[in-house]
Scaffold this motif. Sequence first.
Motif: not given
Length: 257
Positions: A94-104
Amino acid sequence: MNALNYEMSNHVATITLNSPPANALSSTIMQGLSDILDQIEKDPSIKAIVLKGEGKFFSAGADIKEFTTLQQSSDYQSLAKKGQDLFNRVENFHIPIIASIHGAALGGGLELAMACHIRIVTETAKLGLPELTLGIIPGFAGTQRLPQYVGTAKAYEMILLGEPITGKQAADWGLANTATSEDELAATTQLLAQKITEKSGPSIRHVMELIPYAKSAQFQIGVEKEAEAFGKIFGSKGAKEGIQAFIDKRKPNLKDI
Ligand SMILES: C/C=C/C(=O)SCCNC(=O)CCNC(=O)[C@H](O)C(C)(C)COP(=O)(O)OP(=O)(O)OC[C@H]1O[C@@H](n2cnc3c(N)ncnc32)[C@H](O)[C@@H]1OP(=O)(O)O
């Protein structure tokens, strides 16, 4: 050392996968993620979640070394099913989840990122589903979520070749929302999360409840079939060769299988 860290600031919860170098999604990390979601559910002040990886990578996927501890097709099917259920929970959170992606973000790492609601990537990050190189198939709903973002043509190519694309390509293809430089990743992610927290809790929750209805009714059938196939493929010669080759750090020989 905790395999996952969790902190809260200004209505934003930050979850860090903390099992370098690969942040492989071992059963401990998967359980830890589920436990943190339980904790977040009890805190009404949280309006956005950031998910990131410590060290060189976001996550290199399911723990390949842990695969060798399993025996039967049903063990692998249930591993896939558990991962799918957790990532469904992420997608329906119910809460927005932001994936913060570096490397792989590879294999299960990308499957986790695809279950998140927004993906911010570095331009040079590698994103892909390399499971066919291991002689297996994606098992945490990658066959179902990837085509939703990139379309079927590019999904066939990415899955059949098992080759990663860059973060820049991912943003061009709709798999990521934005690609940034390495230096700007954290600030871009924080700014986005902060902007979401300026909206009202009830309106955020309604959006989070409504958007998942846009998904095709076939999705659940697809993930069930994927878990079944994931269980079966582990009994094959290709899986034995592919996984052993990864452990031996050599190129797998899958051509005649
Ligand atoms: C249902 C879901 C299924 C799946 O997710 S299957 C897994 C799919 N993922 C992959 O196939 C990715 C495998 N990993 C890689 O391709 C590479 O690695 C990287 C590109 C991520 C990094 O390459 P480099 O920088 O050369 O490092 P390195 O020496 O290969 O890896 C560092 C250490 O990390 C371990 N490791 C990497 N990925 C995994 C993994 N997914 N599961 C378990 N361990 C992993 C390695 O073995 C090694 O370990 P040591 O230092 O002991 O030799």
